[in-house]
Design a protein around this motif. Structure first.
Motif, PDB file in Angstrom:
ATOM      1  N   GLU A   1       1.204   6.264  -2.844  1.00  0.00           N
ATOM      2  CA  GLU A   1       2.650   7.418  -3.215  1.00  0.00           C
ATOM      3  C   GLU A   1       2.323   7.762  -4.651  1.00  0.00           C
ATOM      4  OE1 GLU A   1       7.577   8.239  -3.962  1.00  0.00           O
ATOM      5  OE2 GLU A   1       6.505   6.193  -2.736  1.00  0.00           O
ATOM      6  N   GLN A   2       1.997   6.626  -5.817  1.00  0.00           N
ATOM      7  CA  GLN A   2       1.887   6.923  -7.077  1.00  0.00           C
ATOM      8  C   GLN A   2       0.234   7.046  -7.529  1.00  0.00           C
ATOM      9  OE1 GLN A   2       3.985   6.469  -9.279  1.00  0.00           O
ATOM     10  NE2 GLN A   2       5.537   6.410  -7.900  1.00  0.00           N
ATOM     11  N   VAL A   3      -0.725   6.634  -6.919  1.00  0.00           N
ATOM     12  CA  VAL A   3      -2.121   7.176  -6.735  1.00  0.00           C
ATOM     13  C   VAL A   3      -2.656   7.735  -5.533  1.00  0.00           C
ATOM     14  CG1 VAL A   3      -4.437   6.082  -7.329  1.00  0.00           C
ATOM     15  CG2 VAL A   3      -2.236   5.022  -8.660  1.00  0.00           C
TER      16      VAL A   3
ATOM     17  N   LYS B   1      -3.957  -4.792  10.192  1.00  0.00           N
ATOM     18  CA  LYS B   1      -4.630  -3.135  11.338  1.00  0.00           C
ATOM     19  C   LYS B   1      -3.420  -2.426  12.121  1.00  0.00           C
ATOM     20  CE  LYS B   1      -9.027  -4.562  12.242  1.00  0.00           C
ATOM     21  NZ  LYS B   1     -10.134  -4.800  13.305  1.00  0.00           N
ATOM     22  N   LYS B   2      -2.329  -3.349  12.176  1.00  0.00           N
ATOM     23  CA  LYS B   2      -1.125  -2.054  12.877  1.00  0.00           C
ATOM     24  C   LYS B   2      -0.229  -2.019  11.480  1.00  0.00           C
ATOM     25  CE  LYS B   2       2.145  -0.755  16.044  1.00  0.00           C
ATOM     26  NZ  LYS B   2       1.734   0.422  16.547  1.00  0.00           N
ATOM     27  N   LEU B   3      -0.281  -2.384  10.268  1.00  0.00           N
ATOM     28  CA  LEU B   3      -0.058  -1.966   9.033  1.00  0.00           C
ATOM     29  C   LEU B   3      -0.980  -1.153   8.886  1.00  0.00           C
ATOM     30  CD1 LEU B   3       1.247  -5.597   7.701  1.00  0.00           C
ATOM     31  CD2 LEU B   3       2.343  -3.120   8.159  1.00  0.00           C
ATOM     32  N   ALA B   4      -1.818  -0.831   8.587  1.00  0.00           N
ATOM     33  CA  ALA B   4      -2.889   0.158   8.810  1.00  0.00           C
ATOM     34  C   ALA B   4      -3.135   1.260   9.198  1.00  0.00           C
ATOM     35  CB  ALA B   4      -4.416  -0.149   8.012  1.00  0.00           C
TER      36      ALA B   4
ATOM     37  N   TRP C   1       0.832  -1.279   0.386  1.00  0.00           N
ATOM     38  CA  TRP C   1      -0.145  -0.135  -0.004  1.00  0.00           C
ATOM     39  C   TRP C   1       0.634   1.294   0.090  1.00  0.00           C
ATOM     40  CZ3 TRP C   1      -4.627   0.113  -1.857  1.00  0.00           C
ATOM     41  CH2 TRP C   1      -5.607   1.245  -1.817  1.00  0.00           C
ATOM     42  N   PRO C   2       2.144   1.448   0.841  1.00  0.00           N
ATOM     43  CA  PRO C   2       2.861   2.512   1.046  1.00  0.00           C
ATOM     44  C   PRO C   2       3.481   3.049  -0.731  1.00  0.00           C
ATOM     45  CG  PRO C   2       3.796   1.259   2.852  1.00  0.00           C
ATOM     46  CD  PRO C   2       2.389   0.444   1.884  1.00  0.00           C
ATOM     47  N   ALA C   3       3.312   2.655  -1.349  1.00  0.00           N
ATOM     48  CA  ALA C   3       3.860   2.229  -3.126  1.00  0.00           C
ATOM     49  C   ALA C   3       2.380   2.471  -3.891  1.00  0.00           C
ATOM     50  CB  ALA C   3       4.435   1.041  -3.705  1.00  0.00           C
TER      51      ALA C   3
END
Length: 398
Positions: free
Chosen positions: A237-239, A265-268, A232-234
């Motif tokens: 960043e792009q969208v 949920k921690k990652l989110a 998701w971070p990538a």
């Protein structure tokens, strides 16, 4: 149950149709949106085959439904569960004398029924690798169960191959019957009505102008949900206007959180306004969430035997980005209805392909429409029911 319906069923049974008992695993009540995909398969297939077969469904009882009911046009007998389930089923079978018994996803139960009714044709319909895994039972014990039935039906060529690899001495015939989808339950994304409803619902949620990535399924490590969270971070960043909707829980209809769910949920957490976790949603209500999606992701592990979410996304005309594992390649037409990705570096590859699709509306439309057409011609419950009926009647290899 309506006595007129029962009389009609018994009248039809006198016309020479073969009698077939469909035995659910005994874990969830049927019909119910709270059940697993196994019960949904039975719920969809049995009524479509009822004109040519005299079918009775046997499942587990609960306090919310009567002990005898109907699944479409098919009588359903709900019996005491747990340790009493086998004996309850046998009691009914001995009275009714079916020509064929089709046991779903429980090799041990199928073997036990065959042992008690040796002159009755007993089939096992296997939906996953769960109950043929060495972590479930020793291989020798599982082999005995599998080899004692008269035939095995699986939902993918992958699962058929896995059975032969894991149990090379297996003598039982195996037939593949892919699963399906009800096209009428899913409003195609790329239609005037589908798009207008989508825009209205996005506005209701305050998600106007968002590009929606959707995951639907159980929150288990084997389903690979962490891969899309890691990607998701990538993607973000792009969208920047992308958002992720995760629909499901670790357990069917229960919202109890596991350590894995807490990890997700921690990652989110850094993306609280762009990643939404929704609880388990009953079928067919979940179809509304497919309508919101631009892309559906299926990052499952290597033992995904079929994956109904793939055909559901196709029915909703949404392109799928999926792991190239298990039975998924038998559903997704790579480059046409979606993209299949190698397991190695899956998070990176998910970010790459999801970003690519989110940036090209014309491609999403073409792939979505191609997926809808593929579902129409290959993956409808009518197709599954026709093949199943042929197998039950013994006209197609078992």
């Amino acid at each position: 149950m309506n006595s007129v319906v029962m009389v009609d069923q018994e009248r039809k049974s006198m016309t020479g149709r073969k009698k077939v008992a469909v035995i659910t695993p005994g874990s969830f009540v049927i019909p119910s949106g709270r059940s697993s995909s196994v019960e949904r398969v039975i719920e969809k297939v049995a009524p479509l085959a009822a004109d040519e077969l005299n079918i009775r469904i046997f499942g587990v009882a609960d306090r919310q439904l009567p002990n005898i009911g109907m699944v479409g046009s098919v009588p359903c007998y709900r019996l005491p569960g747990g340790r009493r389930y086998l004996q309850s089923v046998l009691q009914h079978l001995r009275k009714w004398h079916p020509d064929t018994v089709d046991v779903h996803n429980r090799p041990r139960l199928a073997s036990q029924i065959k042992g008690k009714l040796p002159f009755t044709r007993v089939l096992l319909t296997l939906h996953s690798t769960t109950f043929i895994s060495a972590t479930y039972r020793p291989s020798s014990e599982t082999f005995h169960w599998l080899n004692s039935v008269d035939g095995i039906i699986v939902n993918s060529q992958y699962l058929s191959t896995e059975l032969r690899l894991r149990f090379p001495q297996l003598q039982v015939p195996i037939q593949v019957n892919p699963l399906g989808v009800s096209l009428e339950d899913f409003l195609p994304r790329w239609t005037p009505l589908g798009e207008s409803l989508r825009q209205a619902r996005l506005a209701d949620f305050g998600w106007e102008n968002r590009k929606v990535v959707l995951y639907v399924g159980r929150l288990l490590p084997t389903k690979g949900v962490h891969h899309i969270l890691n990607a998701w971070p990538a993607i973000q960043e792009q969208v920047p206007d992308a958002m992720l909707i995760v629909v499901g829980s670790a357990f069917y209809s229960a919202q109890r959180e596991t350590g894995y769910v807490r990890k997700l949920k921690k990652l989110a957490e850094p993306y609280q306004d762009r990643i939404v976790f929704l609880p388990y949603i009953e079928y067919p209500k979940v179809a509304d969430w497919y309508n919101l999606a631009d892309v559906v992701v299926v990052p499952s592990g290597e033992e995904e035997a079929f994956g109904l979410v793939n055909v559901e996304a196709m029915a909703a005309a949404i392109p799928v980005v999926a792991a190239n594992t298990g039975g998924i390649p038998e559903i997704i037409d790579d480059g046409r209805s979606g993209f299949l990705l190698p397991s190695e570096g899956l998070s990176y590859r998910l970010a790459e392909r999801v970003t690519y699709l989110l940036g090209d509306e014309d491609l999403r439309r073409r792939m979505g429409c191609a997926g809808r057409e593929l579902a129409r011609i290959r993956f409808r419950w009518q197709h599954t029911a026709k093949r199943w009926g042929d197998l039950i009647r013994g006209t197609d290899g078992i």
